[in-house]
Design an enzyme around this catalytic site. Structure first.
Site, PDB file in Angstrom:
ATOM      1  CD  GLU A 120      -2.961   1.067   2.283  1.00  0.00           C
ATOM      2  OE1 GLU A 120      -3.243  -0.060   2.750  1.00  0.00           O
ATOM      3  OE2 GLU A 120      -3.528   2.109   2.654  1.00  0.00           O
ATOM      4  NE  ARG A 156     -10.079   0.049   9.621  1.00  0.00           N
ATOM      5  CZ  ARG A 156     -11.309  -0.024   9.122  1.00  0.00           C
ATOM      6  NH1 ARG A 156     -12.175  -0.893   9.628  1.00  0.00           N
ATOM      7  NH2 ARG A 156     -11.683   0.753   8.128  1.00  0.00           N
ATOM      8  CD  GLU A 186      -9.010  -4.313   5.474  1.00  0.00           C
ATOM      9  OE1 GLU A 186      -8.009  -3.936   6.075  1.00  0.00           O
ATOM     10  OE2 GLU A 186      -9.901  -3.541   5.070  1.00  0.00           O
TER      11      GLU A 186
END
Ligand SMILES: Cc1cc2nc3c(=O)[nH]c(=O)nc-3n(C[C@H](O)[C@H](O)[C@H](O)COP(=O)(O)OP(=O)(O)OC[C@H]3O[C@@H](n4cnc5c(N)ncnc54)[C@H](O)[C@@H]3O)c2cc1C
Ligand code: FES
Ligand code: FES
Length: 1359
Positions: free
Chosen positions: A829, A907, A1295
């Site tokens: 990423e 998160r 995910e």
């Protein structure tokens, strides 16, 4: 060095040849002299056969598998076998026929049935592993006249890794080639039949799927007939063994390689000895599975290699009166075959050693390695963890050595090993053969091995044990004994004191008690011994002896020699592990929309992937003058750079350029959020593996050699090497403190809780291990005015931005394209952009194309991993189990730059309540700065870590209240409309529905009862069960990233080219998006094409991450399609068109624009960290999983018996792809919770150099293999639950399922609880992930572990 003249005489005199030939896919190729340094893989890829992939270069992943065929002159038979091309020296396959994936089928000629089957069964996601799997299966089929059994197929795939699929679809694809009905062939069959149990037609054993024979899914699989594929028959297509090779006389070879390397292939022993006398330092090589690793990874350099594969005398396999003589060059698979024959034919008392060796060989490497690795290579390497050496020693084998004069001497195996990789063999000697004696009546030999992973892994500890007992009066007395261990010292070690103690002793229970006290003193593993885990390894030595004692006792008892047998529960100590073939079932409803949406279409690229035609970055054809890059890396965790001397590098062969910080034309500072990272370290390095510069040369090998010639002087500075060290010294990344508050936790603890618990959870990290390593190809246009690149990245836009930044170019002049990537999982990423930027500096300066492809070890040690976490919690709850308050401190290990760590932390904080309603919550978090490579995104992005901490305290509460964790979970579930601890109101919550469905599906109550009853009957094997829920918020938590663009172009032939900002990395994004476009235009899927992702087609795209890509890009594409449809509408209304093509052409004639840009933003989201309130997520994906496991309490071995998953994916866009995502995520999660351990040089691992990663390749880092998947693997999608928040009522999937694998961790813990209860230990205890054999064994506290560790011992973990 010996007499060259003499050697030359010999060469001339004996007709040594320089003419080397090879057939590749039926084509004859002459191998020129001078290529002895090349591997077969390098050669194949150089000649354009790029279907064979480089995944690791160390024989550990199987991506490079090809089939070799040769003619055996003695057996008069053509042999076919799979090999790892990355380890095979090119000349070692001289005279053979190599078949690669390109040779068995392609889209033009037609797919081979194996390829067809794998594509149809959804067995290829990113496709990088696919050619390797195809070739392993192909070799299995071609090497057997009979179809294989399902178990053979699974065993055969142990050397092939896949990181995407979870293996189930691969097994299903290959199962069609297994035996069918006629295969009711095993002994167990008749027994089973008599008990009315269903027999599986493929395995011949009791059916695992539990259905009736008629209903059994397997029965529906039929071998694909070759004519069904494209009308031609198998025989017409199959490449035959080249007739020339049948007739050709094998010649001795004398060839050369780079740097003066000499390569000899003698055919006669006499010539080997002569060469040895000429070159005493020469290295013999057979399979090259040791020598290849030494030269590649340990800097060993050999000038003369003597390949002894064809030497007749060294290939002897003679079964005689006294035993078997095994030539040193005999390959392990050959040994297996001869032992199987011997075991079947000879008296049972003679074959105890043979059986032990056979059993051990089952767990020796993978098939590709066993096909080439030799017995002599294993012996002479004298590895302390050799699997066979302890057995040769224990079984009194002898080694025959021959010197250059032809003198033979015989040495007992037990006297042969002298020290670390040191043996009793002189420079003028070689190993000729091994003599394995038959065993006598009442002589018992047994093998033991415990590795990190059962299949294809080297041992942590292994052993060979032998006891010869004799009847004396009423007693049985030990007349001879050998107890030999591997993995406990620098060499395979006899426990001599124990052996001495045992001699003459009576074989009874008393003996066992006494001998363990001697044995525990006999093996000494110091605290910081290489490999660590001293307590575990020592415990294993006792466990193994205990098992041996029990086994011999049982054998004697079965034969009726002992009066007293083992107690039934004790038999579990010796129950062998055997694995039936696995079975999967998938259940979903089809919610079809238009021509394609909702249908289980196969991955659009799968046919290209199964044939090896799919191109990855490293496969891109390049111009001749393309240069190759290697990185100059820091070797210190934290240090000031004092000097860099590049003079030796600059004079290295093939050198073209070297660039350091001072050479960066633009900014040397980079970062996805904060620019806190240097492209090339300028003054100070902050981790091992940090990039200091880049070297380019004509080949990858030359670039590496030049980079290693750069000499850097450092001044060491103090390093922070764990989260705890960072917290203690206040080492945090700036501005990363976060907090979330709901209610009043302090008040709650004082007033509304019956109980309060406190604890800490350490969460281990994880390596991405995408099969395709990081790779970029960069070139300049117009003398550096533009820069273009092809890159394996999840974020082409980031590559563009990074390159523009370091080159000081505008974004409009930099283009990055990505066709597909061989897996990313978050690891590409941001980190991919870094390497692309480094290569762009070299390309820019030299105005030429530069390719950078990281070696696996460099990739693993430099690119960062899943963040490890530390959570400190305080939880208050009522006596019923209702959670009232949570106070949590949470830290993640950011490494040496911020990268995405703060979003990962956020998160984790959002998910810290998982699916539980908690009235009062306080969570504080911070990102730790440590001297490790920057940790980065990884599937789940902090979510799994947050939830794992939550499930730990749920489990603790259950233990405190003597209830099951499942009860506590149910009691605390979220309900619709609740306000979460960050202010988001819960809508469309389906967790109870999912949970209830799972409970019925897995029949939880009965499963728990069955496990309890099993545990009562088995002292040493325990089973455990667990059910775990999950909720995963969908959206990037940074609001601006929730936007997507797409370009849709309709052509006049009615075909549609779609380009969008998302990257295809195996997850099926392009397939789903194409389905959306096809349905929108009401055309078949085959009319839609997605070629690549490119920054010049769709600008400013977000990285492909956060699971939201199909939601967002699907919607953007739909927007573009709708625009075009609206423009077409008037034409369509005016006249009826017979096809879409006709309509498109008509529109074109009317000058209608058939190209549109689509755009989408996720509505109604946003979060304010100052307030700590908002709606970060668009919606949630829910799921729950059940797992049942079985552990061996004596060794820590475990396997998953069942996994049952229910997920709410709304109306799935493509249920087959979604099921693939669930299975793949679950198995990757299983790796995280139970297998994959990162070992860093830190305070806990002093045997590793500070800041270094020990586990930097498949040899030391074990991801799940095919044999780690659950025996029964069931996946169901919740039916009738449309999602109002995403395209076509679907839900995101990438995910969310990952965390469900924690059910395996908690099932393991449940099993350990049962084992501890046997010792009266009923208190709560921590179990860190991964629950490796070490953690399982040491948690199963018993009289063996107590010798070495306290009951509270917690194995070390790098966090
Ligand atoms: C992926 C992988 C997995 C592995 N798994 C295991 C495992 O599970 N268990 C295990 O024990 N090992 C394992 N190994 C190690 C290795 O495969 C074995 O040791 C193998 O048997 C070596 O055989 P070879 O023919 O490839 O050796 P080579 O690399 O060809 O030679 C090894 C050494 O032996 C010497 N040698 C060979 N023949 C003679 C001879 N006749 N006389 C004198 N010296 C000789 C060579 O000179 C060299 O020093 C693994 C290796 C790899 C790469
Ligand atoms: S590349 Fe050969 S096994 Fe991995
Ligand atoms: S499909 Fe196997 S690694 Fe990607």
């Amino acid at each position: 060095m010996g007499s060259l003249t003499k050697m030359e005489e010999l060469v001339v005199g004996e007709g040594w040849s320089k003419e080397a030939i090879l057939y590749v896919n039926g084509v004859r190729r002459v191998l020129p002299d001078g290529l002895a340094h090349l591997t077969l893989l390098q050669y194949l890829r150089d000649i354009g056969l790029t279907g064979t992939k480089l995944g690791c270069g160390e024989g550990g992943c199987g991506a490079c598998t090809v089939m070799a065929s040769c003619y055996d002159q003695h057996m008069k038979k053509t042999m076919h076998f799979a090999i790892n091309a990355c380890l095979a020296p090119l000349y070692s396959v001289e005279g053979m026929h190599i078949i690669t994936v390109e040779g068995i089928g392609n889209r033009q000629r037609g797919l081979h049935p194996i390829q067809e089957s794998l594509a149809q069964a959804h067995g290829s996601q990113c496709g990088f592993c696919t050619p390797g799997f195809i070739m392993s299966m192909y070799a299995l089929l071609r090497s057997n006249k009979q179809p294989p059994t399902e178990e053979q197929i699974e065993e055969n795939l142990a050397g092939n890794l896949c990181r995407c699929t979870g293996y189930r679809p691969i097994i299903d694809a290959f199962r069609v080639f297994a035996k069918t009905d006629d295969s009711l062939y095993t002994n167990s069959t008749s027994a089973s039949s008599s008990t009315n149990q269903t027999i599986c037609p493929s395995t011949g054993k009791p059916c695992l799927c539990g259905s009736s024979s008629e209903a059994c899914g397997r029965k529906q699989h039929r071998p694909i007939s070759y004519s069904e594929t494209d009308g031609s028959s198998y025989n017409e297509k199959e490449l035959i063994f080249p007739p020339e090779l049948l007739l050709r006389k094998i010649m001795p070879l004398s060839l050369h390689g780079f740097g003066g390397l000499k390569w000899y292939r003698p055919l006669r022993l006499q010539h080997v000895l002569y060469l040895k006398s000429c070159y005493p330092e020469a290295k013999l090589v057979v399979g090259n599975t040791e020598v290849g690793i030494e030269t590649k990874f340990k800097n060993a350099q050999y000038q003369v290699l003597i390949c002894v594969t064809h030497v007749v005398e060294l290939n002897a396999l003679n079964v005689g009166e006294d035993g078997i003589e095994i030539g040193a060059s005999v390959r392990l698979t050959q040994l297996q075959q001869v032992l199987q024959k011997v075991v079947a034919e000879r008296d049972s008392h003679e074959i105890s050693s043979c059986k032990a060796i056979l059993e051990q060989l089952k767990w020796f490497a993978g098939k590709q390695i066993r096909n080439v690795a030799s017995v002599g290579g294993n012996v002479c390497t004298a590895s302390p963890i050799s699997d066979l050496n302890p057995l040769w020693m224990a079984s009194n084998a002898k080694f025959r050595l021959i010197d250059c004069e032809g003198n033979i001497r015989t040495v007992f195996a037990k006297d042969f090993f002298l020290g670390y990789r040191k043996v009793d063999i002189r420079h003028d000697e070689i190993l000729l053969s091994i003599l394995l004696p038959w065993t006598r009546p009442f002589e018992f030999v047994k093998e033991f091995k415990q590795a990190h992973r059962r299949e294809d892994d080297i041992a942590l500890v292994n052993a060979g044990m032998r006891a010869y007992i004799r009847a004396e009066n009423e007693d049985w007395i030990i007349a001879d004994v050998s107890i030999v261990y591997g993995g406990v010292a620098a060499l395979s070690l006899s426990s001599s004191r124990t052996e001495k103690y045992l001699m003459g002793k009576k074989w009874d229970k008393k003996l066992l008690e006494d001998v363990l006290n001697v044995l525990k003193e006999d093996i000494n593993i110091p605290e910081n011994a290489p490999g660590g885990m001293a307590e575990f390894r020592k415990s294993l030595t006792l466990s193994f002896f205990f098992k041996f004692f029990m086994w011999v006792t049982h054998e004697m008892n079965v034969e009726g020699h002992f009066k007293e047998g083992l107690h039934a529960t004790q038999l579990s100590a010796i129950q062998p592990y055997s694995r039936p073939s696995s079975f999967g079932s998938q259940s979903y409803e089809l919610a079809r929309h238009g021509t394609a949406v909702g249908l289980p279409m196969i991955h659009l690229s799968s046919k290209l992937q199964v044939t090896g035609e799919a191109e990855y970055t490293d496969d891109t054809p390049t111009s001749q003058n393309t240069l190759h890059a290697a990185l100059i890396l820091s070797r210190r965790a934290h240090a000031r750079i004092l000097s860099i001397d590049d003079s030796r590098a600059k004079s290295s062969p093939g050198f073209s350029g070297l660039f350091l910080a001072k050479d960066v034309p633009g900014s040397n500072k980079l970062g996805p959020v904060v620019h806190d990272e240097e492209l090339f370290a300028s003054e100070v390095v902050t981790c091992v593996g940090q990039v200091i510069g880049i070297v380019v040369a004509d080949t990858h090998e030359n670039a590496k050699a030049a980079a290693s010639n750069v000499e850097i002087k450092y001044e060491d500075l103090p390093a922070i090497l764990s989260i705890r060290e960072a917290v203690d010294s206040g080492s945090f990344h700036p501005n990363t403190a976060r907090s979330l508050v709901k209610g009043d936790v302090e008040w709650c603890f004082k007033s509304s809780c019956d109980k309060i618990i406190e604890g800490e959870v350490q969460v281990g990290g994880q390596e991405h291990f995408y099969l395709e390593p990081q790779s970029s190809l960069v070139w300049t246009v117009d003398a550096g005015n533009e820069v273009h690149m092809i890159s394996s990245t999840q974020a082409p836009q980031k590559n563009q931005e990074y390159a523009a930044n370091v080159l000081d170019l505008p974004l409009s002049k930099v283009v990055c394209k990505t066709k597909r990537i061989g897996g990313g999982f978050g690891g590409k990423e941001t980190r991919a952009s870094f390497f692309a930027a480094a290569a762009s500096v070299a390309s820019y300066h030299l105005r030429t194309a530069v390719k950078i492809t990281l070696d696996r070890d460099v990739d693993m040690m430099t690119t960062g991993q899943r963040h490890s976490f530390l959570g400190k919690y305080k939880v208050g709850f009522t006596n019923e189990g209702k959670v009232m308050g949570l106070d949590l401190e949470i830290y993640n290990n950011g490494g040496n730059s911020l990268d995405l760590s703060v979003s990962v932390l956020e998160r984790a904080m959002f998910t810290s309540e998982n699916v539980y309603d908690i009235p009062h919550v306080k969570i504080r978090g911070q990102v730790c700065f440590t001297n490790f490579p920057s940790n980065t995104a990884f599937r789940g992005f902090g979510g799994p870590q947050g939830m794992l901490i939550a499930e730990n305290w749920i489990q603790y509460i259950a233990s405190e209240l003597q209830k099951s964790p499942e009860e506590i979970r149910e009691l605390n579930f979220h309900n619709e409309g609740m306000v979460l601890h960050y202010g988001q109101v819960l809508e469309n919550c389906t967790i109870r529905q999912v949970w209830d469905e799972l409970k019925i599906s897995c029949d939880f109550q009965n499963a728990r009862e069955a496990v309890s009853s099993f545990n009562c009957q088995n002292r040493w094997r325990k089973r455990g069960v667990a059910m775990v829920p999950t909720k995963f918020g969908i959206s990037f938590t940074a609001k601006h990233m929730n936007q997507a663009g797409a370009l849709v172009q309709v052509y006049i032939d009615g075909t549609v080219l779609v380009t969008h900002g998302g990257v295809e990395m195996g997850q099926g994004l392009h397939t789903k998006v194409a389905q959306i476009a096809a349905s929108s235009f009401n055309i078949p899927l085959s009319s839609v094409f997605i070629s690549e992702t490119s920054t010049d087609k769709v600008p400013n795209a977000s990285p492909t991450a956060a699971s939201a890509s199909s939601d967002m890009y699907g919607a953007a594409v739909l927007d573009a399609c709708e625009q075009i449809k609206a423009r077409m509408e008037p034409i369509a209304c005016r006249q009826k068109h017979s096809s879409f093509a006709q309509l498109a052409r008509a529109c074109h004639m009317e000058r209608i624009d058939l190209s549109a840009h689509g755009f989408y933003i996720t509505p109604n989201i946003g979060f304010d960290w100052k307030l700590g309130k908002g709606a970060p997520f668009s919606y949630y994906t829910y799921g729950a999983a059940f797992a049942e496991v079985e552990i061996d309490a004596l060794t820590g071995d475990f396997y998953t018996r069942t996994a049952d998953i229910v997920m709410d994916l709304g109306y799935s866009l493509n249920p087959a792809i979604d099921v693939g995502q669930i299975e793949g995520a679950f198995i990757q999660g299983l790796g995280w919770v139970a297998l994959e351990e990162l070992k860093w040089g830190d305070a806990h691992h002093k045997w590793i150099r500070p800041g270094n990663l020990f586990t930097c390749g498949p040899g030391t880092y074990k991801i799940p293999s095919v044999n780690d998947i659950p025996l029964k693997f069931k996946v169901s999608l919740l039916k009738g639950a449309p999602n109002p928040k995403a395209i076509h009522s679907s839900k995101a999937v990438g995910e969310p399922p990952f965390f469900l694998a924690s059910a395996v961790l908690f099932a393991i813990k449940d099993a350990i609880i049962a084992a501890r209860a046997e010792e009266g230990l009923n208190e709560w205890f921590p179990l860190d992930n991964p629950a490796t054999p070490e953690r399982i064994r040491m948690a199963c506290v018993d009289s063996f572990t107590k010798h070495f560790a306290s009951p509270n011992y917690r194995p070390k973990l790098s966090v």
